[in-house]
Design an enzyme around this catalytic site. Structure first.
Site, PDB file in Angstrom:
ATOM      1  N   GLU A 116       0.864  -1.184   0.000  1.00  0.00           N
ATOM      2  CA  GLU A 116       0.000   0.000   0.000  1.00  0.00           C
ATOM      3  C   GLU A 116       0.896   1.228   0.000  1.00  0.00           C
ATOM      4  OE1 GLU A 116      -1.906   0.806   3.962  1.00  0.00           O
ATOM      5  OE2 GLU A 116      -1.185  -1.214   4.402  1.00  0.00           O
ATOM      6  N   LYS A 132       9.391  -0.616   4.576  1.00  0.00           N
ATOM      7  CA  LYS A 132       9.030   0.616   3.868  1.00  0.00           C
ATOM      8  C   LYS A 132       9.985   0.767   2.688  1.00  0.00           C
ATOM      9  CE  LYS A 132      11.516   3.161   7.453  1.00  0.00           C
ATOM     10  NZ  LYS A 132      11.389   4.082   8.583  1.00  0.00           N
ATOM     11  N   ARG A 149       1.865   9.120  11.950  1.00  0.00           N
ATOM     12  CA  ARG A 149       1.318   7.852  12.421  1.00  0.00           C
ATOM     13  C   ARG A 149       0.450   8.141  13.640  1.00  0.00           C
ATOM     14  NH1 ARG A 149       3.699   2.588  12.281  1.00  0.00           N
ATOM     15  NH2 ARG A 149       2.064   1.107  12.819  1.00  0.00           N
ATOM     16  N   ARG A 203       2.936   7.898  17.501  1.00  0.00           N
ATOM     17  CA  ARG A 203       3.488   6.539  17.483  1.00  0.00           C
ATOM     18  C   ARG A 203       4.312   6.240  18.725  1.00  0.00           C
ATOM     19  NH1 ARG A 203       8.387   6.304  13.139  1.00  0.00           N
ATOM     20  NH2 ARG A 203       9.860   6.119  14.834  1.00  0.00           N
ATOM     21  N   LYS A 217       2.741   4.534   1.168  1.00  0.00           N
ATOM     22  CA  LYS A 217       3.213   5.030   2.470  1.00  0.00           C
ATOM     23  C   LYS A 217       2.817   6.490   2.554  1.00  0.00           C
ATOM     24  CE  LYS A 217       7.327   5.321   5.383  1.00  0.00           C
ATOM     25  NZ  LYS A 217       6.811   6.484   6.078  1.00  0.00           N
ATOM     26  N   GLU A 259      -2.898   6.793   9.428  1.00  0.00           N
ATOM     27  CA  GLU A 259      -2.113   7.996   9.192  1.00  0.00           C
ATOM     28  C   GLU A 259      -3.015   9.207   9.382  1.00  0.00           C
ATOM     29  OE1 GLU A 259       0.929   7.175   8.574  1.00  0.00           O
ATOM     30  OE2 GLU A 259       1.956   9.004   7.927  1.00  0.00           O
TER      31      GLU A 259
END
Lengths: 534, 337
Positions: free
Chosen positions: A224, A396, A231, A246, A226, A271
């Protein structure tokens, strides 16, 4: 109070993170309860006082000291709290120094009218460092460069546990954290984490290397985009609504609009972004909403916050973290559909059959939101939701950074292993000034991305070509005929009114040192302006 | 009674005594000089005749060579000499080894030129002795109320605690080569620190001189080697200018400290990128300056150099006649003072 004051004093002058960690850890080891618990609360931003105002403190000193002498002193020092801490007249035979815990308890129960007298008595009893600590504590903002994160890491080191264990129980604990210390010192069992609305430590991804792809089967992974926001963990549990960063910091106060739209029972991982009419806006827009204590209605309307969900940790009261990602994803899709929140949507999966196909997608994102992404995320279909940064389940795969050639303009000495070396570099690019002449304008600052050997060479260059000195900073010769060109890599570029050049880089670092390139051929400001994100 | 200005007055070369035809701490070469102490802004080479304590003369000889003056005269503390009818006595100033106040008496008037001084205990020199006088000439390096220094023992304890907390780093303490460095060593010894203390080469001659005068410094070693790890956990003392320069690179992850009164103000410490500011000074702090003036109660106070505005204001508030001489040539800021 003395030990806490010493700690703050050391922290304020210690630039290195590791040094700060050691100082906080050792303080927490040595200081008794409840003293250390209140210190921890102060460091993590969980102590606030509104009883004492700067005006009150000023009034107190004016009653004790000649106005002209105070004015001369303030003029010399430049900081009100520090000036008062230094000039407060010693009072022989004053009461014994208050402990931090006494200060906290007394202010908690004091009537407003009594605060002035309390404060003056404490100032009489403390030494200069103690007074400074007290005044900084009371007027808000310790500013000693310690984040809540760092304080929790020090706690984790103290107890020999992983920081995610601290995160897990943190929100059920309150100053002075006696249960927490008892557990970390193995005097009791881990405190219960069963607090509705608590934070669950997040799962992080590793950066992928080119070499990794040969070992990975594309069929094992979902992909998906980024998203380039922050976060966030959105919680609505038995009526407790929370937004966490986060690292477990509560950010709900900055995003009251988002709290209103958490129309679900559970915990979403996603996000936080600014979206208008379902379309993603740039990180610059989101930045307007960050680091604000409160948010006014105008700001909320202009930069509406939203969440793009990509994982589900809790569905109702069912903990999904030990289910594989494939199942969590199915549950998430149903969950988001059920929530019908106008501010929550789903981060879509990007189907692919080979790494080449995915690489092509990454290199050429389709029109729309994907263009604003930072790259791609890869998640193993069978991965459980595991706190921390395990190697393998999540990756990532960021876009390649932007590169520009800039000219070194200023250098500043570093600290610790780098002390004695000029290792922080401010660099600039060419622009036309009002006379039509080409002049350098600073566009950023970087202090890593080079080896020790390269740093030594740049250090020599700085010393050999210094034009002017300003304290620890030197300006370096940089004109069209002479200068050092640095190839700078960065993640993105935003407009900025705080920088003379009008642009601000995200995450700049030195990519290469171009000893070979003439300074006059470095990049120009218009080249940078084309890279602006908005 | 004569006017005090006829006995001691400011001049371009420094404080001058016309009836005795001598200068005190002149900043340029003169015929006759009385030197209060060995710091380079007070004790310069090239005078015709110099009167000073044995320690100060030894310091000057070590720094400038035996031929630093045409002639020298050694004065014991309390001993009085006469210069054309003017009596001069040197009295302890408590600043550094050999430091003295110059007490000038003429026609029933007493003027005390205190040089640089401090009031707290210093294990390397005798304590300041107050002398009743008509005019007290004082420095004002730290003449602002913000400069009130903590006990030395607290500062040394902070240094030793940091050494224990960061055993992998080298504690690099900036200290002036004459006076401050040796005082730090003595204070460390008094706090029970028995390890060798490593010294920058610029300290060697003054360390040897202090030892010759009976100040025991304990085990010292040279701060030179190519093996970085030798210095992990060690205390190294160096001139302030070496701390943030190339010289410091030889040490394991150096932790820069600086022992100076200026460290009382955070911005000053930050400017120098000091990680451990140690507030230890050889000068009187604000409290010492003002209590000294209260104790001596001179007819007048003359302020030679430093931050005089606040001290003048204090004198006004306390009904003490005062004037600023604004002498030039004395370091009020960086360097040795």
């Amino acid at each position: 109070m003395r030990a806490f004051a010493n700690l703050l004093d050391r922290l304020a002058f210690t630039p290195q993170r590791n040094g700060k960690l050691t100082l906080v850890r050792e303080y927490l080891r040595e200081a008794p309860d409840p003293e250390r618990g209140f210190a921890l609360a102060a460091l993590t931003g969980n102590l606030s006082f509104d009883a004492a105002k700067p005006a009150m403190i000023r009034k107190a000193i004016e009653a004790r000291m000649d106005g002209e002498l105070f004015a001369l002193s303030y003029d010399y020092v430049g900081d009100l709290a520090e000036t008062i801490a230094l000039v407060w007249p010693a009072k022989p035979g004053a009461n014994r120094e208050p402990e931090l815990s006494e200060v906290v308890e007394a202010l908690r129960s004091a009537k407003r009218a009594d605060v002035q007298a309390l404060l003056e008595r404490w100032l009489d009893a403390l030494d200069a460092d103690g007074r400074w600590a007290l005044l900084k504590l009371l007027t808000g903002g310790l500013r000693v460069g310690v984040s809540a994160r760092l304080a929790k890491l020090a706690l984790a080191e103290l107890g020999g546990v992983d920081v995610s264990e601290i995160d897990e129980v943190w929100h059920g604990q309150h100053p002075p954290y006696e249960d927490l210390f008892a557990w970390l010192e193995k005097r009791s069992k881990k405190p219960t984490a069963d607090t509705p609305g608590r934070f669950r430590p997040v799962m992080l991804a590793q950066a992928i290397d080119d070499a990794d792809f040969t070992k990975l089967d594309p069929a094992d992974y979902a992909a998906e985009w980024k998203w380039d926001g922050i976060r966030v963990q959105a919680v609505n549990e038995r009526g407790e609504r929370r937004l966490y960063s986060r690292t477990g910091d509560e950010i709900g106060k900055s995003f009251p609009d988002m709290l209103d739209f958490l129309s679900f029972e559970g915990v979403i991982d996603g996000e936080l972004l600014v979206m208008r009419d379902g379309a993603l806006q740039s990180f610059g827009d989101l930045q307007q909403r960050l680091n604000r204590k409160t948010a006014d209605a105008k700001l909320l309307a202009k930069f509406p916050a939203a969440i793009r969900a990509y994982d589900l940790l809790l569905d109702g009261d069912e903990d999904l973290r030990l289910l594989p990602f494939r199942q969590r994803r199915v549950r998430l899709e149903a969950f988001v559909a059920r929530a019908r929140s106008p501010r929550i949507d789903l981060s879509p999966l990007q189907p692919f059959s080979s790494w080449e196909e995915l690489a092509a997608l990454r290199a050429n994102p389709p029109e729309g939101d994907a263009r604003l992404s930072e790259g791609l995320m890869l998640k193993r279909w069978d991965s459980i939701y595991e706190a921390g940064r395990p190697k393998g389940p999540w990756f990532k795969w960021k876009h390649d950074p932007h590169l520009i050639d800039a000219v070194l303009m200023y250098a500043q000495r570093g600290h610790g292993k780098r002390s004695g070396f000029y290792s922080d570099y401010t660099f600039g690019v060419w622009r036309e000034d009002s006379n039509g002449d080409r002049a350098l304008t600073p566009v950023g600052k970087a202090y890593f991305g080079f080896t020790d050997e390269e740093m030594k060479k740049i250090d020599k260059f700085v010393r050999d070509n210094t034009v002017e000195r300003f304290g620890p900073v030197r300006s370096v010769r940089a004109d069209k005929d002479f200068g050092l060109v640095l190839e700078v890599a960065f993640e993105g570029l935003q407009r900025s009114t705080r920088h003379k050049s009008g642009v601000a880089m995200r995450f700049p670092r030195i990519n290469r040192i171009r000893w070979d390139k003439p300074a006059g051929e470095a990049d120009e400001l218009p080249t940078l302006e084309k890279m602006l994100e908005d | 009674m004569p006017k005090p200005e006829s006995i001691v007055c400011p001049s371009p070369a420094g404080l001058y005594c016309p009836p005795g035809d001598f200068y005190i701490d002149p900043v340029r070469p003169v015929g006759r000089a009385v030197i209060t102490h060995g710091h380079s802004d007070h004790a310069r080479a090239g005078h015709g005749a110099v009167a000073a304590t044995a320690e100060t003369l030894a310091i000057m000889a070590a720094r400038y060579g035996e031929e630093f003056a045409g002639a020298t005269e050694t004065l014991r503390y309390g001993q009085t000499i006469e210069r054309d009818g003017v009596e001069v006595t040197l009295v302890p100033a408590g600043h550094i080894l050999g430091s003295a106040q110059a007490v000038v008496r003429h026609k029933g008037m007493t003027i005390v030129v205190s040089g640089d001084y401090k009031r707290r205990r210093d294990p390397t020199c005798p304590a300041f002795e107050p002398v009743a006088c008509d005019v007290f000439v004082t420095e004002a390096t730290f003449g602002i109320p913000v400069f009130c220094f903590p006990p030395d023992t607290d500062e040394i304890a902070r240094l030793l605690k940091s050494v224990a907390q960061f055993p992998e780093r080298t504690h690099l303490v900036g200290a002036y080569a004459l006076g401050k460095a040796q005082r730090i060593v003595r204070l460390l010894r008094e706090a029970g620190y028995e390890q060798p203390i490593y010294m920058h080469g610029a300290m060697d001659s003054m360390n040897a001189l202090y030892e010759r005068f009976g100040i025991e410094l304990g085990p010292l070693a040279a701060a030179t080697t190519d093996k970085k790890k030798d210095f992990a956990g060690a205390i190294v003392i160096a001139p302030p200018s070496s701390i943030d320069d190339r010289w410091s690179r030889r040490f394991a992850d150096p932790l820069p400290a600086f022992a100076s009164g200026w460290m009382r103000v955070r911005a000053r410490a930050r400017q120098r990128q000091v990680e451990l500011p140690l507030v230890i000074s050889d000068h009187a702090d604000w409290n010492e300056l003002t209590t000294t003036l209260s104790e001596i109660k001179p007819g007048e106070a003359w302020i030679t150099h430093g931050n005089e505005d606040a001290l003048l204001r204090w004198c006004t508030l306390n009904d003490l006649k005062a004037r600023a001489l604004s002498l030039v040539g004395y370091d009020a800021d960086e360097g040795e003072s």
